[in-house]
Write an enzyme that holds these catalytic residues in place. Structure first.
Site, PDB file in Angstrom:
ATOM      1  N   LYS A 286      -7.188   6.104   1.180  1.00  0.00           N
ATOM      2  CA  LYS A 286      -7.971   4.865   1.174  1.00  0.00           C
ATOM      3  C   LYS A 286      -9.240   5.056   2.005  1.00  0.00           C
ATOM      4  O   LYS A 286      -9.191   5.691   3.075  1.00  0.00           O
ATOM      5  CB  LYS A 286      -7.118   3.737   1.760  1.00  0.00           C
ATOM      6  CG  LYS A 286      -7.754   2.353   1.709  1.00  0.00           C
ATOM      7  CD  LYS A 286      -6.771   1.314   2.243  1.00  0.00           C
ATOM      8  CE  LYS A 286      -7.297  -0.104   2.145  1.00  0.00           C
ATOM      9  NZ  LYS A 286      -6.340  -1.096   2.654  1.00  0.00           N
TER      10      LYS A 286
ATOM     11  N   SER B 264      -5.323  -4.832  -0.530  1.00  0.00           N
ATOM     12  CA  SER B 264      -6.634  -4.225  -0.609  1.00  0.00           C
ATOM     13  C   SER B 264      -6.620  -2.753  -0.997  1.00  0.00           C
ATOM     14  O   SER B 264      -7.642  -2.221  -1.402  1.00  0.00           O
ATOM     15  CB  SER B 264      -7.353  -4.385   0.727  1.00  0.00           C
ATOM     16  OG  SER B 264      -6.637  -3.692   1.747  1.00  0.00           O
TER      17      SER B 264
ATOM     18  N   SER C 295      -1.288  -5.131   2.026  1.00  0.00           N
ATOM     19  CA  SER C 295      -2.214  -4.305   1.250  1.00  0.00           C
ATOM     20  C   SER C 295      -1.671  -2.998   0.708  1.00  0.00           C
ATOM     21  O   SER C 295      -2.355  -2.344  -0.072  1.00  0.00           O
ATOM     22  CB  SER C 295      -3.461  -4.005   2.068  1.00  0.00           C
ATOM     23  OG  SER C 295      -4.314  -5.112   2.016  1.00  0.00           O
TER      24      SER C 295
HETATM   25  N1  GLN Z   1      -4.366  -9.670   1.255  1.00  0.00           N
HETATM   26  C1  GLN Z   1      -4.326  -9.778   2.682  1.00  0.00           C
HETATM   27  C2  GLN Z   1      -5.681 -10.135   3.194  1.00  0.00           C
HETATM   28  O1  GLN Z   1      -6.530 -10.374   2.411  1.00  0.00           O
HETATM   29  C3  GLN Z   1      -3.814  -8.497   3.278  1.00  0.00           C
HETATM   30  C4  GLN Z   1      -4.829  -7.448   3.454  1.00  0.00           C
HETATM   31  C5  GLN Z   1      -4.301  -6.199   4.054  1.00  0.00           C
HETATM   32  O2  GLN Z   1      -3.084  -6.008   4.176  1.00  0.00           O
HETATM   33  N2  GLN Z   1      -5.225  -5.351   4.497  1.00  0.00           N
HETATM   34  O3  GLN Z   1      -5.909 -10.190   4.354  1.00  0.00           O
END
Ligand code: GLN
Length: 482
Positions: free
Chosen positions: A73, A148, A172
């Site tokens: 990532k 994400s 994420s």
């Molecule tokens: N979807 C969650 C957010 O928008 C989690 C994001 C993540 O785990 N980095 O914060």
């Protein structure tokens, strides 16, 4: 593509035995990454020459990941590659060092083929917040891959790499794993080093792992986990031999079923699929017990206060002075800061910086931030109590299968509600694992989540592996490298 279905551990064995070479394995992965990028937008950088050079140097004796191509990532530092975090503000920032987890992968013989697309600063559940365009779901390119870490999830689902790293602050890794039909682990807070991970919300962030089998995820965790002097929040707890736990025997283990979470907002097909997984566990000899997590109902509110508060502080460092992008035509210092941040950050990141600054500001701190911390403590207590009567808990990972690109971009609340099953693990610090368990009538993957007490990764792997043996997820998306 020759190796699209080969697991990471098998590939490393083929390289060690001399049955194939690291170069062949890496080249076929690079070809797939390049060939599919126009369709999927999975990679922000593919390092063909760097990866091939490294592959040439692999002798086959490095370790358990000899010659295994891996995708990372784009919020984890890899020397020689960019680290944009999906943001314009980090521009083409090239870190001068490797994250600790990367160092460990390299020592085990892995070859990093590129950096994957993600929501800007890991903020999002659909990958639509990337400054470089969304990733497409290989099961249906009109749909989101989740976020994400959508690029890493899609790269594994599409057979480009056997395994990939992501980060999980509120889901994420697990949510995109669920939407793309692969395994995805968020370890216990403190299991993996965060050194070299671009910080979003430091008390929630953990590096996580994607794979097409439980055993690959277990192998990668074994390599990357453990104490790191560069990250004081890593625990000095020995890393078990996770793969040795994959015995298939789960007789007598107790799985908690938080019935109250299977209600409102849960897609009927997802519910049916997760409930049949529960039946499957019963047949495998596990005992299903009712548990309650009474404070889980507040988890979205608590998460979006704590995560944004920490983000507003962590993101203060991006001011155009030390890293990446700097606005032009700003002769005066304050103007330079303002314009750099205005032009450098996307809309969702700005929304969160504002929310986070608000909940921390004098007069609101007690009402929001402190209150959220108190409820966080209650949630931790909920898990502690629940684990007195069960060994692990099962929930859906995502309330719905993959939704359409554009479907929720204008409705932040609807987007945030996607995280309802995943943020609890981050708030409590416990590990969570997505296990693919079926396809919807639209042929979209569905997954369930296993949650366990602190440091129970072995147990989660054992449970997931037992399910995988009985119900292997063999379906492949229409866009697949093999
Ligand atoms: N979807 C969650 C957010 O928008 C989690 C994001 C993540 O785990 N980095 O914060």
């Amino acid at each position: 593509m020759e190796f699209g279905n080969t697991s990471a551990t098998d590939l490393a064995l083929l390289v060690s035995n001399g049955e194939t070479t690291a170069r062949r394995a890496v080249e076929s992965s690079l070809d797939a990454a390049e060939g599919l990028n126009e369709t999927l937008n999975t990679f922000l950088e593919i390092d063909r020459s760097g990866a091939l050079n490294r592959a040439e140097s692999i002798t086959g004796r490095e370790g358990v990941l000899n010659g295994v191509p891996i995708a990372i990532k784009d919020n984890l530092c890899v020397r020689g590659m960019q680290t944009s975090s999906g943001s314009r503000i980090l521009g083409d920032y090239h870190p001068p060092y490797n994250a600790t987890v990367i160092e460990r992968l390299l020592q085990a013989g892995a070859v990093i083929i590129g950096k994957t697309n993600c929501d800007e600063f890991a903020m999002g559940s659909s990958n639509e917040n990337s400054a470089f365009g969304p990733v497409k779901n290989p099961w249906d390119v009109r749909r989101v891959p989740g976020g994400s870490s959508g690029g890493s999830a899609a790269a594994v689902a599409a057979g480009i790499v056997p395994v990939a790293l992501g980060s999980d602050t509120g889901g994420s890794v697990r949510q995109p794993a669920s939407l793309c039909g692969v395994f995805g682990l968020k370890p216990t807070y403190g299991r993996n080093s965060r050194y070299g991970l671009v910080a979003f919300a430091s008390s929630l962030d953990q590096v996580g792992v994607f794979g097409r089998s439980v055993s690959d995820v277990a192998t990668i965790l074994e390599v990357i986990a453990g104490r790191d002097p560069h990250d004081a929040t890593t625990a000095d707890i020995p890393v078990p031999n996770y793969s040795a736990e994959l015995t298939g025997d789960i007789q007598g283990l107790r799985i908690g079923y938080p019935r109250a979470l299977f209600g409102e907002g849960l897609d009927t097909e997802v519910r049916a699929s997760v409930e049949s997984a529960i039946d499957a566990y019963r047949e495998l000899g596990a005992e299903i017990v009712d548990v309650e997590l009474p404070n889980a109902k507040s988890c979205i509110a608590v998460y979006y206060i704590i995560a944004t508060a920490e983000a507003s502080s962590n993101l203060a460092r991006f001011d155009g002075v030390r890293y990446g992008f700097r606005a032009e035509d700003a002769p005066e210092l304050r103007q330079m800061y303002r314009r750099t941040r205005d032009e450098g950050f996307g809309a969702e990141v700005k929304r969160r910086i504002m929310l986070g600054t608000y909940v921390l500001s004098a007069g609101y701190y007690d009402a929001y931030y402190r209150k959220a911390q108190q409820v966080r403590a209650l949630l931790r207590e909920d898990f502690r109590k629940a684990f007195e009567s069960c060994d692990a808990i099962i929930t859906p990972t995502s309330p719905t299968p993959a939704f359409l690109l554009g479907e929720k971009v204008d409705d932040p609340l609807a987007m945030y509600l996607n995280d309802v099953y995943t943020v609890t693990a981050n708030l409590a610090g416990v590990p969570g694992l997505n296990v693919p368990c079926g396809l919807s009538t639209d042929r979209l993957p569905i997954g369930f989540q296993l949650l366990g007490p602190y440091w129970s990764e072995s147990l989660l792997f054992k449970l997931a592996d037992a399910y995988e043996r009985a119900h292997p997820f063999t379906a492949r998306p229409p866009i697949y490298a093999a």
